[in-house]
Design an enzyme around this catalytic site. Sequence first.
Site, PDB file in Angstrom:
ATOM      1  N   ARG A 192     -12.769 -24.504  20.641  1.00 14.63           N
ATOM      2  CA  ARG A 192     -12.205 -23.673  21.699  1.00 14.63           C
ATOM      3  C   ARG A 192     -10.783 -23.353  21.267  1.00 14.63           C
ATOM      4  NH1 ARG A 192     -11.844 -28.974  25.510  1.00 14.63           N
ATOM      5  NH2 ARG A 192      -9.849 -29.693  24.692  1.00 14.63           N
ATOM      6  N   ASN A 241     -78.211 -22.069  61.951  1.00 11.97           N
ATOM      7  CA  ASN A 241     -78.652 -22.283  60.582  1.00 11.97           C
ATOM      8  C   ASN A 241     -77.410 -22.385  59.699  1.00 11.97           C
ATOM      9  OD1 ASN A 241     -79.775 -22.109  58.006  1.00 11.97           O
ATOM     10  ND2 ASN A 241     -80.088 -19.877  58.149  1.00 11.97           N
ATOM     11  N   ARG A 271     -66.641  -7.934  54.518  1.00 11.55           N
ATOM     12  CA  ARG A 271     -65.615  -8.234  55.517  1.00 11.55           C
ATOM     13  C   ARG A 271     -64.325  -8.807  54.932  1.00 11.55           C
ATOM     14  NH1 ARG A 271     -69.978 -11.432  59.014  1.00 11.55           N
ATOM     15  NH2 ARG A 271     -70.955 -11.398  56.956  1.00 11.55           N
ATOM     16  N   ASN A 313     -25.403 -37.890  27.164  1.00 19.69           N
ATOM     17  CA  ASN A 313     -24.967 -37.388  28.456  1.00 19.69           C
ATOM     18  C   ASN A 313     -24.576 -35.915  28.308  1.00 19.69           C
ATOM     19  OD1 ASN A 313     -23.939 -38.286  31.314  1.00 19.69           O
ATOM     20  ND2 ASN A 313     -22.465 -36.854  30.440  1.00 19.69           N
TER      21      ASN A 313
HETATM   22  C1  UD1 Z   1     -76.613 -16.432  56.502  1.00 22.68           C
HETATM   23  C2  UD1 Z   1     -77.951 -16.716  57.186  1.00 22.68           C
HETATM   24  C3  UD1 Z   1     -77.692 -17.200  58.612  1.00 22.68           C
HETATM   25  C4  UD1 Z   1     -76.814 -18.443  58.571  1.00 22.68           C
HETATM   26  C5  UD1 Z   1     -75.528 -18.169  57.805  1.00 22.68           C
HETATM   27  C6  UD1 Z   1     -74.767 -19.451  57.590  1.00 22.68           C
HETATM   28  C7  UD1 Z   1     -79.520 -15.138  56.216  1.00 22.68           C
HETATM   29  C8  UD1 Z   1     -80.307 -13.904  56.412  1.00 22.68           C
HETATM   30  N1  UD1 Z   1     -78.730 -15.510  57.210  1.00 22.68           N
HETATM   31  O1  UD1 Z   1     -75.997 -15.366  57.199  1.00 22.68           O
HETATM   32  O2  UD1 Z   1     -78.931 -17.512  59.245  1.00 22.68           O
HETATM   33  O3  UD1 Z   1     -76.513 -18.861  59.879  1.00 22.68           O
HETATM   34  O4  UD1 Z   1     -75.817 -17.605  56.504  1.00 22.68           O
HETATM   35  O5  UD1 Z   1     -73.498 -19.205  57.069  1.00 22.68           O
HETATM   36  O6  UD1 Z   1     -79.649 -15.770  55.196  1.00 22.68           O
HETATM   37  N2  UD1 Z   1     -76.204 -13.254  49.186  1.00 22.68           N
HETATM   38  C9  UD1 Z   1     -76.766 -12.887  47.995  1.00 22.68           C
HETATM   39  N3  UD1 Z   1     -77.551 -11.775  47.945  1.00 22.68           N
HETATM   40  C10 UD1 Z   1     -77.812 -11.021  49.030  1.00 22.68           C
HETATM   41  C11 UD1 Z   1     -77.236 -11.399  50.264  1.00 22.68           C
HETATM   42  C12 UD1 Z   1     -76.439 -12.532  50.312  1.00 22.68           C
HETATM   43  O7  UD1 Z   1     -76.550 -13.544  46.970  1.00 22.68           O
HETATM   44  O8  UD1 Z   1     -78.550 -10.031  48.901  1.00 22.68           O
HETATM   45  C13 UD1 Z   1     -75.351 -14.458  49.237  1.00 22.68           C
HETATM   46  C14 UD1 Z   1     -73.917 -14.168  49.658  1.00 22.68           C
HETATM   47  O9  UD1 Z   1     -73.110 -13.934  48.528  1.00 22.68           O
HETATM   48  C15 UD1 Z   1     -73.525 -15.429  50.411  1.00 22.68           C
HETATM   49  C16 UD1 Z   1     -74.832 -15.980  50.931  1.00 22.68           C
HETATM   50  O10 UD1 Z   1     -75.862 -15.335  50.211  1.00 22.68           O
HETATM   51  O11 UD1 Z   1     -72.933 -16.366  49.557  1.00 22.68           O
HETATM   52  C17 UD1 Z   1     -75.002 -15.741  52.423  1.00 22.68           C
HETATM   53  O12 UD1 Z   1     -74.963 -14.371  52.690  1.00 22.68           O
HETATM   54  P1  UD1 Z   1     -74.199 -13.777  53.949  1.00 22.68           P
HETATM   55  O13 UD1 Z   1     -74.316 -12.302  53.910  1.00 22.68           O
HETATM   56  O14 UD1 Z   1     -72.846 -14.359  54.040  1.00 22.68           O
HETATM   57  O15 UD1 Z   1     -75.118 -14.346  55.110  1.00 22.68           O
HETATM   58  P2  UD1 Z   1     -74.754 -14.502  56.649  1.00 22.68           P
HETATM   59  O16 UD1 Z   1     -74.818 -13.182  57.308  1.00 22.68           O
HETATM   60  O17 UD1 Z   1     -73.509 -15.279  56.796  1.00 22.68           O
HETATM   61 CA    CA Z   2     -71.932 -15.998  55.390  1.00 19.28          CA
END
Ligand code: UD1
Ligand code: CA
Length: 474
Positions: A438, A167, A15, A375
């Site tokens: 000059r 969460n 996004r 100066n």
């Molecule tokens: C996640 C939580 C959600 C919570 C929210 C809070 C899960 C499934 N959901 O959702 O319950 O309310 O965070 O902000 O965990 N990442 C990895 N590997 C992956 C996927 C993600 O390293 O395969 C990392 C991303 O880089 C990020 C973090 O995990 O820093 C969270 O992932 P993101 O996809 O942002 O989770 P949300 O959909 O926001």
């Molecule tokens: Ca997130």
Amino acid sequence: MAFRALVLAAGKGTRFRSELPKVLHRILGKPMLWYVINSALKAGAQEVVVVVGHKRELVESFLREEFPFVKVAYQKEQLGTGHAVLVSRELFKGYSGKVVVLNGDMPLIEPSSVKAVAEAEGDMAVLTAQAQDPTGYGRVIREGEELLYIVEEKDASEKEKAVKEVNAGVYSFNSEKLFSLLERLGNDNAQGEYYLPDLVKLFKEEGLKVVAVKSNDFASVMGVNNRYELSVAEDLMRDRIVRELQLNGITIHNPKSVYIEPEVKIGRDTEIFGPAYIKGKTVIGERCFIGPYCEIRDSEIKDGARVESYTWMEGALIGEGASVGPFAKLRKGTVLKEKAKIGTFVETKNALIEEGAKANHLTYLGDCKVGKNTNVGAGTITCNYDGFNKWFTEIGDNVFVGSSTLFIAPVKVGSGSITAAGSVITSDVPENTLAVARSRQVNYVGKAERVREKARRKGLEHTRKDSRTQEKGS
Ligand code: UD1
Ligand code: CA
């Protein structure tokens, strides 16, 4: 309570619509990941592991630079937050203490929240918060006070979606139990991902204790998933930094327009007028004055110095009681000693301006030294560049540099000397010497009227010629 931290930073951040991995997008000059790691460290993490994946080279090179001691686990495919934790398993082998897992995209997380989760009793703890608008977050489903499970928005029923407790994305686990139960996570859900929050259910099924730690500050746990949220988070962090400075004895006017990066240090009774941009590793002393519309990067400003409005500086050192601006540009290697003064429309670069020396107006001082109490008159230029090389100008103490002097570097001017206004100084000037370089002025008395007469005649001829060509043309 001793614990190790695990930060999830492998995701792409679709996004953001960006070439850069999400966690490297910056808030007040620092990647989001920087804030999360710092928060874990401040909370007392003894070790930090970061899960990298998408564009891992970029994330790892940032880590090497800022946190060379962190360990890295590699998630080749981003199969979900649960899977991201699983790939770090080897790094926790033989460790039976607590692991605190943090999403890498929550830069506002406070050390106190991390600490509260780390210290919570139970085999698993989850940080939660009450959201005004819970859209996009996993919902925390309880029965009475008891935590039952967490459901992602995309999998939630209407009734579950109506729940406003979310969460936050910070968890603590008993390490052994975490890695033994992780393998049992499924991916039978709307996104086909292994969800870390599903562990709530699994832990409970095993009869293990799961607790929720509720934060009363939703803003500090917000996840940043696009550039709009990035700007919201940046503004909250900006406000936090400004407030902390104010509470520490710094007066800040127009605070909403004051942008100060997190590593900046400012001493007591300094007064800052917004708008202001104070960046990098800038250190400002006590009782300083920073006027509006200044940008200060990686500079040091000593006690009692004044920086007047519209001044830009980078890598400069401003001595005690020195003053700069308004409208000055101080580039790298500028050093002003005590009580030195750089005034309006003056640019400096690699310039040592000794104690009490002044360049008040319209001047370029590059690759030079200006001695004590010298100066420098308006319009002076050190001609430091010949198109190929840079050369040095050395001006001694107590020199009077006449207005519009050009110094053709390399050149030296001895202490106590004077250069006549408009001089082009091409060779060294000894001490206590008047240098005049000059051409001499000649006065032709009475000739002014003849010159004007000649000019009038010329003008008349010109108009006659003009009207003739116009007649021909018509
Ligand atoms: C996640 C939580 C959600 C919570 C929210 C809070 C899960 C499934 N959901 O959702 O319950 O309310 O965070 O902000 O965990 N990442 C990895 N590997 C992956 C996927 C993600 O390293 O395969 C990392 C991303 O880089 C990020 C973090 O995990 O820093 C969270 O992932 P993101 O996809 O942002 O989770 P949300 O959909 O926001
Ligand atoms: Ca997130």
